[in-house]
Design a protein around this motif. Structure first.
Motif, PDB file in Angstrom:
ATOM      1  N   GLY A   1       0.825  -1.213   0.000  1.00 40.95           N
ATOM      2  CA  GLY A   1       0.000   0.000   0.000  1.00 40.95           C
ATOM      3  C   GLY A   1       0.849   1.249   0.000  1.00 40.95           C
ATOM      4  N   ARG A   2       1.927   1.253   0.790  1.00 38.73           N
ATOM      5  CA  ARG A   2       2.810   2.421   0.818  1.00 38.73           C
ATOM      6  C   ARG A   2       3.517   2.600  -0.518  1.00 38.73           C
ATOM      7  NH1 ARG A   2       3.746   0.482   6.168  1.00 38.73           N
ATOM      8  NH2 ARG A   2       5.650  -0.591   5.534  1.00 38.73           N
ATOM      9  N   LEU A   3       3.880   1.489  -1.145  1.00 39.21           N
ATOM     10  CA  LEU A   3       4.541   1.567  -2.449  1.00 39.21           C
ATOM     11  C   LEU A   3       3.607   2.171  -3.493  1.00 39.21           C
ATOM     12  CD1 LEU A   3       6.949   0.959  -4.253  1.00 39.21           C
ATOM     13  CD2 LEU A   3       6.055  -1.357  -4.574  1.00 39.21           C
ATOM     14  N   GLN A   4       2.334   1.798  -3.446  1.00 36.31           N
ATOM     15  CA  GLN A   4       1.363   2.375  -4.373  1.00 36.31           C
ATOM     16  C   GLN A   4       1.221   3.879  -4.154  1.00 36.31           C
ATOM     17  OE1 GLN A   4      -2.065  -0.085  -3.561  1.00 36.31           O
ATOM     18  NE2 GLN A   4      -1.571  -1.532  -5.215  1.00 36.31           N
ATOM     19  N   SER A   5       1.289   4.314  -2.878  1.00 35.20           N
ATOM     20  CA  SER A   5       1.219   5.749  -2.587  1.00 35.20           C
ATOM     21  C   SER A   5       2.418   6.476  -3.186  1.00 35.20           C
ATOM     22  CB  SER A   5       1.170   5.976  -1.073  1.00 35.20           C
ATOM     23  OG  SER A   5       0.012   5.388  -0.509  1.00 35.20           O
ATOM     24  N   VAL A   6       3.594   5.857  -3.078  1.00 29.37           N
ATOM     25  CA  VAL A   6       4.792   6.467  -3.649  1.00 29.37           C
ATOM     26  C   VAL A   6       4.688   6.522  -5.168  1.00 29.37           C
ATOM     27  CG1 VAL A   6       7.288   6.213  -3.923  1.00 29.37           C
ATOM     28  CG2 VAL A   6       6.231   5.762  -1.707  1.00 29.37           C
ATOM     29  N   GLN A   7       4.173   5.454  -5.781  1.00 33.47           N
ATOM     30  CA  GLN A   7       4.023   5.432  -7.230  1.00 33.47           C
ATOM     31  C   GLN A   7       3.074   6.527  -7.724  1.00 33.47           C
ATOM     32  OE1 GLN A   7       2.893   1.295  -7.752  1.00 33.47           O
ATOM     33  NE2 GLN A   7       4.915   0.805  -8.603  1.00 33.47           N
ATOM     34  N   SER A   8       2.078   6.853  -6.931  1.00 34.65           N
ATOM     35  CA  SER A   8       1.155   7.925  -7.316  1.00 34.65           C
ATOM     36  C   SER A   8       1.829   9.293  -7.314  1.00 34.65           C
ATOM     37  CB  SER A   8      -0.054   7.946  -6.369  1.00 34.65           C
ATOM     38  OG  SER A   8       0.337   8.336  -5.053  1.00 34.65           O
ATOM     39  N   MET A   9       3.011   9.380  -6.701  1.00 36.14           N
ATOM     40  CA  MET A   9       3.748  10.653  -6.639  1.00 36.14           C
ATOM     41  C   MET A   9       4.709  10.825  -7.809  1.00 36.14           C
ATOM     42  SD  MET A   9       4.624  10.666  -2.544  1.00 36.14           S
ATOM     43  CE  MET A   9       5.570  12.193  -2.689  1.00 36.14           C
ATOM     44  N   LYS A  10       4.699   9.884  -8.753  1.00 33.13           N
ATOM     45  CA  LYS A  10       5.637   9.964  -9.874  1.00 33.13           C
ATOM     46  C   LYS A  10       5.556  11.292 -10.633  1.00 33.13           C
ATOM     47  CE  LYS A  10       6.147   6.406 -12.548  1.00 33.13           C
ATOM     48  NZ  LYS A  10       5.855   5.227 -13.381  1.00 33.13           N
ATOM     49  N   PRO A  11       4.348  11.818 -10.927  1.00 27.50           N
ATOM     50  CA  PRO A  11       4.292  13.115 -11.634  1.00 27.50           C
ATOM     51  C   PRO A  11       4.973  14.236 -10.852  1.00 27.50           C
ATOM     52  CG  PRO A  11       2.179  11.995 -11.743  1.00 27.50           C
ATOM     53  CD  PRO A  11       3.003  11.227 -10.779  1.00 27.50           C
ATOM     54  N   LYS A  12       4.807  14.230  -9.527  1.00 26.34           N
ATOM     55  CA  LYS A  12       5.423  15.276  -8.712  1.00 26.34           C
ATOM     56  C   LYS A  12       6.941  15.117  -8.699  1.00 26.34           C
ATOM     57  CE  LYS A  12       1.493  15.996  -5.591  1.00 26.34           C
ATOM     58  NZ  LYS A  12       1.024  15.978  -4.182  1.00 26.34           N
ATOM     59  N   ILE A  13       7.389  13.874  -8.625  1.00 25.60           N
ATOM     60  CA  ILE A  13       8.835  13.643  -8.627  1.00 25.60           C
ATOM     61  C   ILE A  13       9.440  14.095  -9.950  1.00 25.60           C
ATOM     62  CG2 ILE A  13      10.613  11.839  -8.546  1.00 25.60           C
ATOM     63  CD1 ILE A  13       8.751  10.245  -6.702  1.00 25.60           C
ATOM     64  N   SER A  14       8.749  13.805 -11.039  1.00 30.97           N
ATOM     65  CA  SER A  14       9.228  14.232 -12.359  1.00 30.97           C
ATOM     66  C   SER A  14       9.281  15.753 -12.460  1.00 30.97           C
ATOM     67  CB  SER A  14       8.312  13.658 -13.439  1.00 30.97           C
ATOM     68  OG  SER A  14       8.763  14.053 -14.720  1.00 30.97           O
TER      69      SER A  14
END
Length: 256
Positions: A206-219
Protein backbone atom coordinates in the motif's frame (compact mmCIF):
# COMPACT_ATOMS: atom_id res chain seq x y z
CA UNK A 1 49.79 -31.30 34.67
CA UNK A 2 49.67 -27.86 36.24
CA UNK A 3 46.49 -26.64 37.89
CA UNK A 4 44.32 -24.77 35.40
CA UNK A 5 45.86 -26.39 32.33
CA UNK A 6 43.51 -27.52 29.57
CA UNK A 7 43.31 -31.15 28.50
CA UNK A 8 41.57 -31.91 25.20
CA UNK A 9 40.48 -35.45 24.48
CA UNK A 10 40.32 -36.28 20.81
CA UNK A 11 38.21 -39.25 19.76
CA UNK A 12 40.30 -41.72 17.76
CA UNK A 13 38.80 -43.47 14.80
CA UNK A 14 36.75 -46.51 15.86
CA UNK A 15 38.81 -48.49 13.36
CA UNK A 16 42.13 -47.88 15.12
CA UNK A 17 41.46 -47.31 18.83
CA UNK A 18 42.96 -49.86 21.22
CA UNK A 19 41.06 -51.08 24.25
CA UNK A 20 42.09 -50.09 27.78
CA UNK A 21 40.86 -53.47 29.07
CA UNK A 22 43.78 -55.57 30.30
CA UNK A 23 44.57 -57.69 27.28
CA UNK A 24 47.96 -58.63 25.89
CA UNK A 25 46.94 -60.96 23.05
CA UNK A 26 47.74 -59.97 19.49
CA UNK A 27 44.54 -59.66 17.47
CA UNK A 28 43.75 -59.24 13.77
CA UNK A 29 42.50 -55.87 12.49
CA UNK A 30 38.76 -55.56 13.11
CA UNK A 31 36.05 -52.94 12.88
CA UNK A 32 35.63 -52.72 16.66
CA UNK A 33 38.07 -50.80 18.90
CA UNK A 34 37.60 -53.07 21.92
CA UNK A 35 39.23 -56.33 22.96
CA UNK A 36 37.61 -59.77 23.00
CA UNK A 37 36.66 -59.59 26.69
CA UNK A 38 34.68 -56.39 26.02
CA UNK A 39 33.14 -57.45 22.70
CA UNK A 40 30.37 -59.84 23.60
CA UNK A 41 27.95 -59.23 20.70
CA UNK A 42 28.36 -59.17 16.91
CA UNK A 43 26.31 -56.83 14.71
CA UNK A 44 25.70 -58.31 11.26
CA UNK A 45 25.01 -55.96 8.35
CA UNK A 46 22.90 -56.82 5.32
CA UNK A 47 25.11 -56.48 2.26
CA UNK A 48 22.92 -54.13 0.18
CA UNK A 49 25.25 -52.08 -2.01
CA UNK A 50 28.07 -52.08 0.54
CA UNK A 51 31.18 -54.21 0.29
CA UNK A 52 33.99 -55.30 2.56
CA UNK A 53 33.45 -56.21 6.21
CA UNK A 54 29.85 -57.08 7.01
CA UNK A 55 29.98 -57.59 10.76
CA UNK A 56 31.31 -55.74 13.77
CA UNK A 57 32.04 -56.95 17.31
CA UNK A 58 30.66 -54.54 19.92
CA UNK A 59 30.03 -54.25 23.63
CA UNK A 60 26.46 -54.96 24.71
CA UNK A 61 27.10 -52.88 27.84
CA UNK A 62 27.88 -49.78 25.78
CA UNK A 63 24.79 -50.36 23.64
CA UNK A 64 22.55 -50.89 26.70
CA UNK A 65 23.73 -47.69 28.37
CA UNK A 66 23.30 -45.53 25.27
CA UNK A 67 20.18 -46.87 23.56
CA UNK A 68 16.75 -47.81 24.95
CA UNK A 69 16.23 -49.80 21.75
CA UNK A 70 19.19 -52.06 22.51
CA UNK A 71 18.28 -52.10 26.20
CA UNK A 72 14.81 -53.46 25.39
CA UNK A 73 16.28 -55.89 22.85
CA UNK A 74 18.73 -57.40 25.32
CA UNK A 75 16.03 -57.64 27.99
CA UNK A 76 13.58 -59.40 25.67
CA UNK A 77 15.45 -62.68 25.32
CA UNK A 78 15.13 -62.60 21.53
CA UNK A 79 16.83 -65.37 19.55
CA UNK A 80 19.31 -62.87 18.14
CA UNK A 81 20.37 -61.88 21.64
CA UNK A 82 20.70 -65.48 22.76
CA UNK A 83 22.95 -66.18 19.78
CA UNK A 84 24.93 -62.97 20.44
CA UNK A 85 24.40 -61.89 16.80
CA UNK A 86 22.18 -58.93 15.84
CA UNK A 87 21.23 -58.27 12.21
CA UNK A 88 21.01 -54.65 11.02
CA UNK A 89 19.12 -53.74 7.83
CA UNK A 90 21.09 -52.04 5.07
CA UNK A 91 18.56 -49.16 4.82
CA UNK A 92 19.54 -48.05 8.34
CA UNK A 93 23.13 -47.38 7.31
CA UNK A 94 26.42 -48.85 6.19
CA UNK A 95 28.92 -50.73 8.38
CA UNK A 96 31.29 -47.76 8.25
CA UNK A 97 28.53 -45.37 9.36
CA UNK A 98 27.53 -47.67 12.21
CA UNK A 99 31.20 -47.85 13.23
CA UNK A 100 31.33 -44.08 13.48
CA UNK A 101 28.03 -44.03 15.38
CA UNK A 102 29.33 -46.67 17.80
CA UNK A 103 32.49 -44.62 18.30
CA UNK A 104 30.36 -41.73 19.55
CA UNK A 105 28.82 -44.00 22.20
CA UNK A 106 32.19 -44.72 23.76
CA UNK A 107 33.47 -42.45 26.58
CA UNK A 108 35.46 -39.82 24.66
CA UNK A 109 34.96 -36.56 22.80
CA UNK A 110 33.89 -36.89 19.17
CA UNK A 111 33.54 -34.33 16.41
CA UNK A 112 30.30 -33.88 14.52
CA UNK A 113 30.60 -32.24 11.13
CA UNK A 114 28.71 -31.67 7.90
CA UNK A 115 30.26 -34.84 6.47
CA UNK A 116 28.97 -37.23 9.15
CA UNK A 117 25.94 -35.52 10.71
CA UNK A 118 23.35 -37.10 8.37
CA UNK A 119 24.37 -40.70 9.04
CA UNK A 120 24.82 -40.10 12.77
CA UNK A 121 21.39 -38.51 12.93
CA UNK A 122 19.85 -41.56 11.24
CA UNK A 123 21.48 -43.98 13.68
CA UNK A 124 20.81 -41.86 16.78
CA UNK A 125 17.13 -41.66 15.80
CA UNK A 126 16.87 -45.36 14.97
CA UNK A 127 18.43 -46.41 18.28
CA UNK A 128 16.88 -43.50 20.25
CA UNK A 129 20.16 -42.02 21.46
CA UNK A 130 18.61 -38.65 22.24
CA UNK A 131 21.76 -36.88 23.46
CA UNK A 132 23.58 -37.53 20.18
CA UNK A 133 20.46 -36.68 18.20
CA UNK A 134 20.27 -33.28 19.92
CA UNK A 135 23.92 -32.63 19.03
CA UNK A 136 23.17 -33.51 15.41
CA UNK A 137 20.37 -30.94 15.34
CA UNK A 138 22.73 -28.27 16.70
CA UNK A 139 25.13 -28.94 13.82
CA UNK A 140 22.32 -28.92 11.23
CA UNK A 141 21.07 -25.57 12.55
CA UNK A 142 24.37 -24.02 11.44
CA UNK A 143 24.20 -25.41 7.89
CA UNK A 144 22.30 -23.77 4.98
CA UNK A 145 18.58 -24.54 4.99
CA UNK A 146 17.10 -26.39 2.01
CA UNK A 147 14.07 -28.40 0.98
CA UNK A 148 15.99 -31.63 1.65
CA UNK A 149 17.03 -30.40 5.09
CA UNK A 150 13.37 -29.52 5.74
CA UNK A 151 12.26 -33.05 4.86
CA UNK A 152 15.06 -34.46 7.02
CA UNK A 153 13.93 -32.36 9.99
CA UNK A 154 10.35 -33.55 9.48
CA UNK A 155 11.38 -37.21 9.26
CA UNK A 156 13.46 -37.11 12.44
CA UNK A 157 11.21 -34.66 14.33
CA UNK A 158 13.81 -31.92 14.77
CA UNK A 159 11.48 -29.11 15.82
CA UNK A 160 13.92 -26.17 15.86
CA UNK A 161 15.55 -27.19 12.58
CA UNK A 162 12.12 -27.79 11.02
CA UNK A 163 10.89 -24.30 11.95
CA UNK A 164 14.07 -22.71 10.59
CA UNK A 165 13.83 -24.58 7.28
CA UNK A 166 10.10 -23.82 6.85
CA UNK A 167 10.89 -20.12 7.18
CA UNK A 168 13.85 -20.27 4.79
CA UNK A 169 11.95 -22.23 2.13
CA UNK A 170 8.86 -20.01 2.41
CA UNK A 171 10.69 -16.73 1.78
CA UNK A 172 12.85 -18.02 -1.10
CA UNK A 173 10.77 -17.68 -4.32
CA UNK A 174 13.02 -19.77 -6.55
CA UNK A 175 13.24 -23.01 -4.56
CA UNK A 176 12.01 -26.22 -6.18
CA UNK A 177 9.13 -27.46 -4.00
CA UNK A 178 8.48 -30.62 -6.04
CA UNK A 179 10.07 -32.90 -3.37
CA UNK A 180 7.37 -31.75 -0.93
CA UNK A 181 4.68 -33.55 -2.93
CA UNK A 182 5.36 -36.71 -0.94
CA UNK A 183 4.79 -34.87 2.36
CA UNK A 184 1.50 -32.90 2.17
CA UNK A 185 1.73 -31.74 5.79
CA UNK A 186 5.15 -30.18 5.18
CA UNK A 187 3.92 -28.54 1.98
CA UNK A 188 0.96 -27.12 3.94
CA UNK A 189 3.29 -25.66 6.58
CA UNK A 190 5.37 -23.97 3.88
CA UNK A 191 2.27 -22.64 2.10
CA UNK A 192 0.88 -21.29 5.38
CA UNK A 193 4.15 -19.54 6.14
CA UNK A 194 4.14 -18.04 2.62
CA UNK A 195 0.66 -16.63 3.30
CA UNK A 196 1.87 -15.12 6.55
CA UNK A 197 4.83 -13.49 4.82
CA UNK A 198 2.56 -12.09 2.08
CA UNK A 199 0.18 -10.71 4.69
CA UNK A 200 3.09 -8.82 6.25
CA UNK A 201 3.93 -7.35 2.84
CA UNK A 202 0.43 -5.94 2.17
CA UNK A 203 0.98 -2.72 4.17
CA UNK A 204 4.29 -2.27 2.33
CA UNK A 205 2.48 -2.72 -0.98
CA UNK A 206 0.00 0.00 0.00
CA UNK A 207 2.81 2.42 0.82
CA UNK A 208 4.54 1.57 -2.45
CA UNK A 209 1.36 2.38 -4.37
CA UNK A 210 1.22 5.75 -2.59
CA UNK A 211 4.79 6.47 -3.65
CA UNK A 212 4.02 5.43 -7.23
CA UNK A 213 1.15 7.92 -7.32
CA UNK A 214 3.75 10.65 -6.64
CA UNK A 215 5.64 9.96 -9.87
CA UNK A 216 4.29 13.12 -11.63
CA UNK A 217 5.42 15.28 -8.71
CA UNK A 218 8.83 13.64 -8.63
CA UNK A 219 9.23 14.23 -12.36
CA UNK A 220 8.24 17.89 -11.94
CA UNK A 221 10.75 18.33 -9.09
CA UNK A 222 13.46 16.90 -11.31
CA UNK A 223 12.68 19.37 -14.09
CA UNK A 224 12.53 22.33 -11.67
CA UNK A 225 15.84 21.35 -10.09
CA UNK A 226 17.48 21.17 -13.52
CA UNK A 227 16.05 24.56 -14.51
CA UNK A 228 16.67 26.52 -11.31
CA UNK A 229 19.81 25.12 -9.70
CA UNK A 230 22.75 27.05 -11.07
CA UNK A 231 25.42 25.16 -12.98
CA UNK A 232 28.18 26.56 -10.78
CA UNK A 233 26.73 24.97 -7.63
CA UNK A 234 28.89 21.96 -6.72
CA UNK A 235 28.82 19.40 -3.91
CA UNK A 236 31.68 16.92 -3.41
CA UNK A 237 33.09 17.89 -6.79
CA UNK A 238 29.84 17.26 -8.69
CA UNK A 239 27.27 19.65 -10.16
CA UNK A 240 24.19 19.57 -7.92
CA UNK A 241 21.69 19.95 -10.82
CA UNK A 242 23.13 16.84 -12.51
CA UNK A 243 23.19 15.00 -9.23
CA UNK A 244 19.51 15.69 -8.51
CA UNK A 245 18.47 14.91 -12.09
CA UNK A 246 20.29 11.58 -12.20
CA UNK A 247 19.11 10.42 -8.76
CA UNK A 248 15.48 11.31 -9.47
CA UNK A 249 15.69 9.59 -12.86
CA UNK A 250 16.86 6.43 -11.06
CA UNK A 251 13.95 6.69 -8.61
CA UNK A 252 11.44 7.10 -11.44
CA UNK A 253 12.92 4.03 -13.14
CA UNK A 254 12.40 1.99 -9.99
CA UNK A 255 8.77 3.13 -9.71
CA UNK A 256 8.00 2.30 -13.34
Amino acid sequence: LKFGSTVRLVRPSPWSRSCTHTCSRARPRRMSPLCDECEDVVVEFEQGESSGLNEMAVSSHVLRLASPVFRAMFASGMAEVESKRIRLRCDVGTPAEFGEFYGFLLPAIGTLSESNVDSLLAFSDYFQVDALKDECEEVLMKLPASVQKLLQAHRYKLSAQYERCVQAVAIEPYRDLAPLQEEPSVFLDVATRMQQELAMLLPVRGRLQSVQSMKPKISMCKDLAWDYIKEEVFEDGRRVDEWVRDDLDELLEILR
